[in-house]
Design a protein around this motif. Structure first.
Motif, PDB file in Angstrom:
ATOM      1  N   TYR A   1      53.306  68.641  41.247  1.00 30.78           N
ATOM      2  CA  TYR A   1      54.602  68.352  41.863  1.00 30.78           C
ATOM      3  C   TYR A   1      55.671  68.288  40.771  1.00 30.78           C
ATOM      4  O   TYR A   1      55.360  68.261  39.572  1.00 30.78           O
ATOM      5  CB  TYR A   1      54.549  67.027  42.631  1.00 30.78           C
ATOM      6  CG  TYR A   1      54.419  65.799  41.759  1.00 30.78           C
ATOM      7  CD1 TYR A   1      55.528  65.031  41.418  1.00 30.78           C
ATOM      8  CD2 TYR A   1      53.178  65.413  41.246  1.00 30.78           C
ATOM      9  CE1 TYR A   1      55.410  63.915  40.605  1.00 30.78           C
ATOM     10  CE2 TYR A   1      53.047  64.296  40.429  1.00 30.78           C
ATOM     11  CZ  TYR A   1      54.171  63.559  40.111  1.00 30.78           C
ATOM     12  OH  TYR A   1      54.073  62.460  39.302  1.00 30.78           O
TER      13      TYR A   1
ATOM     14  N   LEU B   1      46.785  67.557  42.455  1.00 29.15           N
ATOM     15  CA  LEU B   1      48.159  67.646  42.974  1.00 29.15           C
ATOM     16  C   LEU B   1      49.066  68.113  41.848  1.00 29.15           C
ATOM     17  O   LEU B   1      48.971  67.638  40.719  1.00 29.15           O
ATOM     18  CB  LEU B   1      48.621  66.256  43.469  1.00 29.15           C
ATOM     19  CG  LEU B   1      50.132  66.043  43.641  1.00 29.15           C
ATOM     20  CD1 LEU B   1      50.649  66.855  44.821  1.00 29.15           C
ATOM     21  CD2 LEU B   1      50.455  64.570  43.840  1.00 29.15           C
TER      22      LEU B   1
ATOM     23  N   THR C   1      58.890  61.327  43.499  1.00 25.12           N
ATOM     24  CA  THR C   1      59.550  62.626  43.335  1.00 25.12           C
ATOM     25  C   THR C   1      60.686  62.730  44.335  1.00 25.12           C
ATOM     26  O   THR C   1      60.605  62.175  45.428  1.00 25.12           O
ATOM     27  CB  THR C   1      58.563  63.805  43.517  1.00 25.12           C
ATOM     28  OG1 THR C   1      59.300  65.028  43.392  1.00 25.12           O
ATOM     29  CG2 THR C   1      57.890  63.770  44.869  1.00 25.12           C
TER      30      THR C   1
ATOM     31  N   ILE D   1      55.395  71.498  45.915  1.00 23.95           N
ATOM     32  CA  ILE D   1      54.238  70.584  45.855  1.00 23.95           C
ATOM     33  C   ILE D   1      53.003  71.410  46.192  1.00 23.95           C
ATOM     34  O   ILE D   1      53.009  72.194  47.143  1.00 23.95           O
ATOM     35  CB  ILE D   1      54.397  69.445  46.891  1.00 23.95           C
ATOM     36  CG1 ILE D   1      55.614  68.583  46.558  1.00 23.95           C
ATOM     37  CG2 ILE D   1      53.150  68.582  46.928  1.00 23.95           C
ATOM     38  CD1 ILE D   1      56.126  67.794  47.709  1.00 23.95           C
TER      39      ILE D   1
ATOM     40  N   MET E   1      51.447  65.213  53.985  1.00 23.19           N
ATOM     41  CA  MET E   1      52.379  64.774  52.942  1.00 23.19           C
ATOM     42  C   MET E   1      53.487  63.967  53.598  1.00 23.19           C
ATOM     43  O   MET E   1      54.112  64.443  54.556  1.00 23.19           O
ATOM     44  CB  MET E   1      52.971  65.969  52.211  1.00 23.19           C
ATOM     45  CG  MET E   1      51.956  66.717  51.373  1.00 23.19           C
ATOM     46  SD  MET E   1      52.694  67.991  50.363  1.00 23.19           S
ATOM     47  CE  MET E   1      52.844  69.346  51.489  1.00 23.19           C
TER      48      MET E   1
ATOM     49  N   LEU F   1      56.355  60.306  47.401  1.00 24.98           N
ATOM     50  CA  LEU F   1      55.459  61.217  48.120  1.00 24.98           C
ATOM     51  C   LEU F   1      54.090  60.546  48.220  1.00 24.98           C
ATOM     52  O   LEU F   1      53.515  60.146  47.217  1.00 24.98           O
ATOM     53  CB  LEU F   1      55.339  62.540  47.361  1.00 24.98           C
ATOM     54  CG  LEU F   1      54.199  63.474  47.805  1.00 24.98           C
ATOM     55  CD1 LEU F   1      54.431  63.980  49.214  1.00 24.98           C
ATOM     56  CD2 LEU F   1      54.065  64.648  46.853  1.00 24.98           C
TER      57      LEU F   1
END
Length: 1749
Positions: free
Chosen positions: A461, A459, A433, A441, A410, A417
């Motif tokens: 987040y 994902l 983000t 996350i 990441m 991100l």
């Protein structure tokens, strides 16, 4: 790239046994070498030999030595080797993955000619070249080969590009051909690329170019499309041989070429886009390099040689040791090998795009690699060797990396991100983000395989603190958004990515199902939560409870345990799952039910039998029941019906279990009877559709099989008669009518009159249907039916029954419709009004009762208000003209604009009541301007002012108040308002009011009254900044008085009064605070002082503890002693620092000494262990007796010092004897010595020294001599005197030293005498070695004072001939120097002469130098610019010397622009045939022909000089080695031109020779390659014009004008040559750099040409002669015969030829006679000179001539 020798893999032999080919495997683990014996040797990556095998011929009948191996390559998977042989075959050997595996031939490809080279670029594809020139492809999968292309020239080399997607072949005819399997989007061309000058045996394909070399010893780098980028030429290097082989590094950034004893290394420089040669690797006795192989990771290069040797080299650009744990080896700009020093594992990090790797970091617990290039980012996992390269524009190193997830890196950068999956070269995804915490996350990448899903990448987040976004990373789209009411502080997806778990700030735990988009709170207090790895089981802690969800699909079913601590982790392994809980100081493991977890795993794996077996072992609990439900659902989906039946049995769902049992029996029977899957039978499928309530699907399945009865039976069994009848109708079933009757009867039996009515209606029986509807209490349906049928409307009784039923059922609107239809408007309107159907009522009223419309509109509005539909009511009230109701409705509906509109139409009295209400709304929206306007309209200005005040918009409030109030009233209002605000505690608002009316002091008083001192300070700083410091101080004192010390401290410090702060804390006994302030504000000294005072206030042990804590104990003792608090100091040292006690005693003693209390001080010094200090004290006070006493009693070592002190006293009184005695008693003769020296009593000093310290005598003597020297004459005399004493004493060596130390200080005579005396004494009395030293020392001294002869004589005394000569030379006594050299050592004669020459040169005495060195003298003349003297002197020397300096002078003159003088130089001295002079002659010629003003009679002598010089040169050339050379021919042409010019000038002086001069100008045109072409045409044209040849003049001057334009344009390309076709006037001539004819004359020519061109008489054609050729052309165009030019005119001689003795020289008889006649009549001396020259040039005149003597 650096090459470092590592080891020899195969030792060379003493004969030719060349290594034919070598190859590295793709996995870097194996290296193969094929020797001349056709044996393949296999080595491991460390160079250890591990295996070998022999190759075989195509047929054993030809013998084992019938072929050579020419090519070898590993397969991409490194398990096979392809061998190309000259016996027309390729074998592929399977060698296996392990050493020692059996070698078997798995493919063979027979060819039509010998294989010459071979590559294996891709799986199944081998590319090879043949001797017949073809390049072919062999496919190991199909075992077939095919031709790619065939240039029909022997293939000498074959290589691939870095990716293996393209091949390059070199052929014997120099052709290089390129072919792509895939050009990877580069767009580069295929086919023949380059024709290299020689066969390119050494061929390499690098990233940015192709490098080829061969037997011509040149290395050529070609661009991508075959253009030459660079050439490295070694053909002139005798050490270099032909290049035999080449290889490019795997990264394509370096190329190595092999030749004889040498490896040449080239590195690509991307910033400059060129190849740079590194230092070549030269290895003696290596012999020719026959093979090169580069390891795939770029770290090793193997070199095979002609003698069979194989050498291993380490390749690297640079090496770095990273954190002493990793070795980073840069094997290319874009490739780095990372080696773990502890484990030895290696990872190759490479930029696939060829970018230079700038920096490599190893992060994330030293597991993950991060490297950056200019355009990409490289990431890698060292444990799994998964590497990625993604496009990345750097942001200056601001990226943050997180490695919590083992599959994904990441990267956070500038609010974005980015996710990168290791092993993938594309970013997995990128989102915006601001939340960088990894707990916020969650990424899941294929962590649990699921049925029907290949890739699962998700994902979750935070987009903001309360919103979670869930993204499908494969599709790149949002699959869910969770909006939450409070801040989220933790989130995690489950392993399948179907559920999201998150916790908010209130510690509530929520579960979100992504597929159903449902959110459930599953725990109201959660301190720990975690998914169990490998499952969907969830573990969480709720205070003292451990909560476990074994089936997350039923979140309400949770298993709970009581625990007595905090969960710290989760461990799963060894068949069990444990929750680790910290209970106090011990860790307790709580074991979870692995069986329940196992169920989830079995379900996820799709193993339902295993899941069933497991559930059968469990008791029925809510959790188990939820699992049975889950299993039943999944089993049905998977058509595992027996398991589904078992599930429904377990769940107690008997009906479903029985239905499935019957279904299973059908399936089993079909399976037994027909085989196959019984579940595919149509009845089974239909029953399953029925189970899922999908009856249409079941019907479709039945009808597909034409099982109509079964479909109808299904519907009848389910009482779904309509569907059953529909099937019967569709299929035309005979029982259709019976079915309908049965259906009607069933409806009546079950009292379903409505359905029965609908059935009758559908069959057309209206009356029966209405009857049934009314019976069922459905008059509306009956009314609807009546309204659609006119015949039923006619039945009045029926209609009345229906309307009565409708009114009874309060269905007024339908009744109204019916009444209106039967034309009864009064009842219809009444019904509409009762039923609130106002629209229909108004429409009816407009037609039937117009007066009622207004009442109806108002009633409609009232109804809408009751229904809370205020918006709709407004318009109806307006229609009804009820303004007040309309306004109230608009206000109620919050239709503010509409309300304002209506209000604006009303009178002021009516509207003023409502305006403030609307204004309040706009005030709440902060639309204050509109609100103000409305308040004003409503006469409520005060409310507007209040509004602005409450909103803090004091300016607008003040402005409004000022408009409608007096200033004093405004002030009173504001101050009153402010006081009100103050009472309410709204101090800020009050302040703003005070400030608005410019009364900030009232605000300050308010804040002070309420003790809001920060605000006081703020306002004082803003309004009275000059009083700020005083205010701080005043507030500080007030706060101190109130005991608010912390706040007082702040104000004191702001007032820069830190001492007041310290005193405040001291006064309050708060020593710690005082110390803190002193430390932070007052510096080190203040800190120590406060600590000291604090300790002193405590005293005793407490003081010691405090000072120890502060680390200031020693400093406090020192401070106490320094401040004379000796008692406190003694107390501290006694308690804690005993070693400091003597120091305190010492300080006390020194204090007593200062006070004059010597006896007490003596006692303290002794207690301090410093008796010496006491002695010194007494010595200082000259109390010698006491000093002696103390010294003898306590410090015997100081006795001597006491005596020394006494001695000093005696010395001060000049009592030297007493002092000497005391010092000798003290055994200090050295001090006595020093005192005598200081007093200048050197004799006493020397005496003492000789008696007591003889070792220092010599040094003292030297010092004495130095002192004497410093003192000048007095000192020198002292030295001389001392020397004489030594001499008298027979100390000759010392005497000599003393004499030598005499320096020339203004008395050179004395110095000379002393030095000579020294030399004399040394020669007489000292040994030879010392004698030589003295003379060598004295000689330079004498020379320095100008006594060169004396120095030379001294040198001669010791036979130092050279030194004597040097002395005479330095004194410029050259005769003496020569005589000495001649008589004593003739070898030095040249030495003297050389120096003499240098002297003369340096002095500029050239005349004297001539007699010594002529060349040097001449060079000096040249340097000084004395050219005349130089030439005059050179004339007296030989011819060669003369012409050297003539040439230098001529060159100088030409540079100065004086070619005429240079010509005169050669006229005077002749023109030798020296090739080095040729350029000078040519330059003189060029300058002469280009110079202006030479086309006249006056220029004759200049031309004659040029002619004579060139004639002299040509005569000299005939006799030299340059005879008949191109230069000779060129000078002969120049001579002819010069002769024409000279003759033309001579002819111009005689009127009757005008035509001769014109013809000569025309003839010169054939030599314009040596003449300025524009000048030549101009002169020819002007001459032709002068004699009336207008045709020729026009053509020549036209040409001249064209040439002037061409000179301006800078090119001759645009010239038209048509006028001069078939002439000998050249077209290809040099373009003059400048115009040779002035602008004015050019303009005259332009005007004349223009005028003449208009004359039609003139033909623009050159005149022709009898040959049909141009009359001035020597060559006849038709025959090609060349005529001789006439010596007088230059025109061709066609007849009447007069020949001269020298061949090739002739004249036209007419012209010759004309010339002679002109001489005879004019007696022109210049014409006679021409004749004289012709006589010389042509070997005499013809017999017809006569003499003029």
């Amino acid at each position: 790239m650096k090459l470092k020798y590592l080891r020899t893999l195969l030792s060379p032999q003493d004969r030719a046994a060349k290594v034919t080919c070598m190859a590295w495997s793709q996995n870097n683990a194996k290296f193969a070498v094929c020797t001349v014996d056709r044996v393949v040797l296999l080595y491991d990556e460390h160079g250890e030999r591990r295996d070998k095998f022999s190759t075989k011929p195509i047929d054993m009948k030809y013998g084992r030595k019938s072929y050579m191996v020419k090519g070898m390559a590993f397969s991409p998977d490194s398990t096979k080797i392809a061998i190309g042989q000259t016996d027309n075959i390729i074998y592929v050997y399977k060698i296996g993955e392990d050493w020692g595996d059996k070698k078997v031939i798995c493919n063979k490809f027979i060819q039509t000619s010998a294989v010459t080279c071979l590559q294996w670029p891709a799986e199944y594809i081998i590319v090879f070249g043949l001797a017949e020139g073809k390049v072919r492809l062999a496919n190991t999968k199909t075992n077939k080969s095919s031709t790619i292309y065939g240039p029909e020239s022997y293939v000498v080399s074959l290589t691939t590009n870095c990716s293996g997607k393209g091949i390059l072949s070199g052929h014997a005819d120099g052709t290089i051909v390129r072919y792509f399997f895939d050009d990877e989007g580069s767009g580069e061309s295929q086919g023949k690329l380059v024709n290299h000058p020689c066969p390119p045996y050494a061929l390499a394909w690098a990233t940015n170019s192709i490098v080829a070399a061969g037997c011509d010893r040149k290395i050529v780098a070609y661009g991508k499309e075959g253009h030459v980028l660079q050439t490295f030429d070694y053909s002139r290097d005798p050490q270099e041989h032909e290049f035999t082989t080449a290889v490019a590094s795997p990264g394509g950034q370096s190329v190595v070429l092999g030749s004889y004893d040498r490896l040449r290394v080239f590195n690509w420089r991307p910033h400059r886009s060129i190849w740079e040669e590194a230092e070549p690797k030269e290895i003696a006795n290596l012999y020719t390099i026959t093979a090169l192989a580069w390891k795939r990771d770029g770290s090793r290069l193997c070199v095979g040689t002609l003698c069979g040797g194989v050498e291993l080299f380490d390749c690297y650009l640079r090496r770095i040791i990273y954190k002493n744990k990793f070795e980073l080896t840069y094997v290319g700009p874009s490739q780095v090998i990372v080696k773990n020093l502890s484990s030895g594992t290696r990872v190759v990090l490479k930029s696939h795009y060829g970018y230079e790797v700038e920096e490599v970091k190893i992060l994330g617990k030293e597991r993950y690699l991060v490297a950056q290039t200019s355009d990409t980012l490289l990431l890698g996992d060292l444990n799994t060797n998964r590497l990625s390269e993604i496009a990345w524009q750097g942001s200056g190193g601001n990226e943050k990396y997180f490695f919590e997830n083992e599959n994904v890196c990441m990267i956070f950068n500038a609010g974005e991100l980015t996710l990168v999956e290791y092993g993938n070269n594309d970013t997995l995804g990128s989102v915006r983000t601001e939340f960088m915490n990894p707990h916020l996350i969650s990424v899941r990448i294929n962590e649990r395989c699921q049925r029907g899903t290949e890739d699962n990448k998700k994902l979750a987040y935070l987009t903001d603190i309360k919103t979670i976004a869930i993204v499908d990373l494969i599709g790149g789209y949002n699959i869910g958004t969770v909006s939450h009411e409070s801040r989220v502080d933790w989130l995690e997806l489950n392993e399948t990515g179907h559920r999201l778990l998150f916790r908010d700030r209130k510690l509530h735990l929520h579960l979100y199902d992504i597929e159903s988009c449902s959110k459930t709170m599953i725990l109201n207090f959660c301190s720990y939560v975690q998914w169990v790895p490998g499952s969907d089981v969830l573990v969480a802690q709720n205070r003292n409870s451990l909560c476990v969800w074994y089936n997350i699909e039923a979140p309400e079913t949770v298993t709970m345990f009581t625990i007595r601590g905090d969960v710290i982790g989760l461990e799963r392994g060894g068949g069990k799952t444990e929750v680790m809980v910290m209970e106090g100081v011990t860790t307790v493991a709580y074991t979870l039910d692995e069986g329940l977890i196992e169920f989830g795993t079995a379900i996820d794996d799709g193993n339902y039998i295993r899941a069933t077996d497991f559930l059968e072992t469990l008791e029925m609990t809510p959790e188990t029941e939820a699992m049975w439900k889950t299993l039943s659902k999944l089993a049905l989906e998977a058509r595992q019906l027996h398991i589904a039946e078992r599930c429904f049995c377990a769940l107690g769902q008997v009906a479903k279990a029985r239905f499935l049992h019957e279904t299973n029996e059908i399936a089993d029977r079909v399976s037994r009877e027909y085989g196959g899957e019984g579940t595919d039978f149509y009845q089974v499928r239909a029953r399953l559709a029925m189970l899922e309530k999908n009856y249409k699907l079941a019907e479709m399945i039945f009808l597909e099989q034409n099982a109509v009865e079964e479909a109808m039976g299904m519907y009848q069994e389910l009482h779904r008669w309509e569907e059953c009848i529909a099937v019967a109708e569709a299929k035309g079933h005979p029982a259709l009518e019976k079915l309908r009757r049965s259906y009607y009867q069933w409806l009546m039996d079950t009292q379903q009159e409505e359905r029965a009515g609908e059935l009758q209606e559908s069959q057309g029986d209206g009356l029966a249907a209405i009857s049934l509807y009314l019976k069922a209490g459905l008059p509306a349906k009956a009314a609807r039916l009546v309204l659609t049928r006119e015949e039923l409307l006619a039945n009045t009784e029926l209609v009345e029954d229906i309307t009565a039923a409708l009114i009874k059922g309060e269905l007024y609107e339908r009744a109204g419709d019916l009444f209106e239809r039967i034309h009864n408007p009064q009842k219809a309107l009444e019904c509409y009004r009762k039923g609130n159907a106002f629209m229909k009522a108004v429409e009816l009223a407009r037609l039937a009762f117009p007066v009622e419309v207004v009442k109806l509109e108002e009633a409609w509005g009232d109804h809408l208000v009751q229904q809370k539909q205020l918006d709709a009511a407004i318009n109806h009230y307006i229609e009804a003209r009820c303004s007040i109701k309309a306004i109230e409705a608009a206000l109620g509906a919050r239709q503010w604009k509409k309300a304002i509109y209506i209000l604006d139409l009303q009178d002021r009295n009516t509207a003023s009541k409502y305006y403030p209400l609307v204004a309040q709304h706009y005030a709440s929206l902060q639309e204050y301007e509109i609100a103000e306007e409305l308040y004003t309209k409503g006469d409520r200005t005060k409310d507007a002012i209040d509004m602005y005040t409450q909103a803090g918009r004091w300016e607008q409030a003040h402005k409004l108040a000022m408009k409608c109030m007096r200033p004093e009233d405004v002030s009173v209002l504001y101050i009153t308002q402010a006081q009100e605000m103050e009472k309410q505690g709204k101090y800020r608002e009050a302040e703003r009011l005070y400030v608005t009316v410019e009364e900030p002091d009232l605000a300050i008083i308010m804040y002070k009254k309420h003790k809001l001192y920060d605000d006081v300070i703020r306002l004082v700083g803003k309004h009275h900044p000059d009083l700020l410091s005083d205010t701080h101080l005043h507030l500080g004192k007030e706060l101190e008085a109130e005991g608010r010390l912390q706040e007082a401290e702040y104000h004191y410090l702001e007032a820069q009064e830190w001492k007041a702060t310290v005193n405040m804390y001291r006064a309050s006994g708060l020593w710690e605070e005082a110390y803190r302030v002193a430390r932070t504000q007052g510096g080190a000294n203040a800190q120590k002082h406060v600590a000291y005072l604090w300790a002193k206030s405590l005293g005793g042990e407490a003081a010691v503890r405090l000072l120890n804590k502060l680390g200031l104990l020693e400093a406090a003792v020192d401070h106490a002693a320094d401040n004379r608090s000796f008692e406190f100091a003694f107390e501290l040292s006694r308690l804690a620092l005993k070693h400091k006690t003597p120091e305190v005693h010492l300080k006390y003693a020194m204090f007593l000494e200062d006070e004059g209390k010597f006896e007490e001080a003596e006692a303290e010094f002794i207690r301090a262990g410093k008796p010496k200090e006491a002695v010194l004290m007494f010595v200082h006070n000259q109390d010698w007796e006491a000093a002696q006493r103390v010294a003898e009693a306590h410090d015997p070592d100081s006795v001597a010092e006491v005596l020394v002190g006494q001695a000093r006293g005696a010395l001060e009184e000049k009592d030297f004897q007493k002092a000497e005695g005391l010092l000798l008693r003290a055994q200090r003769p050295g001090l006595a010595l020093n005192y005598y020296k200081e007093a200048g009593l050197w004799s006493d000093a020397l005496r003492i020294c000789k008696d007591y310290v003889p070792s220092q005598l010599e040094a003292l003597q030297e010092e004495y001599e130095r002192e004497a020297t410093k003192k000048g004459a007095r000192g020198v005399e002292g030295l001389v005197e001392q020397a004489r004493r030594w001499e008298q004493a027979g100390e000759y060596s010392r005497a000599v030293d003393c004499y030598l130390k005499v320096r020339d200080s203004g008395n050179s005579g004395l110095a000379e005498k002393c030095w000579m005396k020294a030399a004399e004494l040394s020669i007489k009395f000292l040994p030879p070695q010392r004698n030589m030293e003295v003379v060598l020392a004295v000689g330079p001294q004498l020379i320095g004072i100008g006594k060169h002869s004396a120095a030379a004589e001294l040198y001669l005394n010791l036979d130092l001939v050279k030194e004597a000569i040097d002395a005479f030379i330095e004194g410029e006594e050259w005769n003496k120097a020569k005589r000495v050299a001649k008589e004593l050592d003739p070898r030095y004669e040249d030495y003297v002469d050389q120096h003499y020459k240098e002297f003369l040169k340096n002095q500029g005495k050239v005349d004297s130098l001539v007699g010594v060195d002529v060349i040097a003298a001449l060079d000096l003349y040249v340097e000084q610019g004395q050219w005349d003297k130089c030439i005059e002197t050179a004339t007296k020397q030989n011819y060669k010397i003369l012409h050297k300096y003539v040439a230098l002078y001529a060159t100088h003159l030409i540079r100065e622009g004086n070619s005429a003088q240079a010509l005169a130089l050669y006229v005077q001295h002749g023109a030798p045939a020296n090739p080095q002079n040729f350029n000078i002659y040519k330059r003189i010629f060029t300058d002469m022909v280009s110079s202006p003003g030479t086309n006249c009679a006056e220029a004759y002598h200049s031309w004659a000089d040029l002619r004579d010089v060139l004639f002299n040169l040509c005569e000299n050339l005939v006799k030299s080695s340059e005879a008949n050379s191109p230069a000779h021919e060129e000078f002969k042409t120049m001579l002819l031109i010069a002769h024409y010019y000279a003759t033309r000038s001579a002819a111009q002086s005689v009127k009757q020779l005008e035509t001769v001069a014109a013809r000569l100008s025309v003839s010169l045109l054939r030599h314009t390659q040596l003449l300025p072409v524009d000048k030549a045409f101009y002169e020819a044209g002007i001459a032709a014009k002068a004699v009336g040849w207008e045709n020729m003049a026009l053509i020549f001057l036209n040409r001249f004008l064209d040439l002037t334009d061409a000179i301006e344009e800078g090119t001759l390309d645009g010239l038209d040559h048509s006028d001069f076709q078939d002439t000998d006037i050249p077209f290809e001539v040099p373009l003059p750099a400048k115009q040779h004819v002035p602008e004015a004359e050019r303009e005259e020519v332009r005007d004349w040409v223009l005028t003449v061109s208009m004359d039609q008489r003139l033909e623009q054609v050159l005149p022709r002669d009898e040959r049909g050729a141009y009359e001035a052309s020597l060559v006849a165009a038709s025959t090609g015969v060349q005529a001789l030019p006439c010596l007088i005119t230059g025109y061709p001689i066609l007849r009447n030829k007069i020949e001269f003795k020298r061949p090739g020289k002739a004249a036209n008889k007419d012209n010759w006679n004309k010339f002679l006649m002109a001489i005879k009549t004019s007696h022109s001396p210049v014409c006679q000179d021409v004749l004289k020259f012709i006589s010389q040039w042509c070997g005499g005149l013809p017999s017809t001539s006569f003499s003029f003597q």
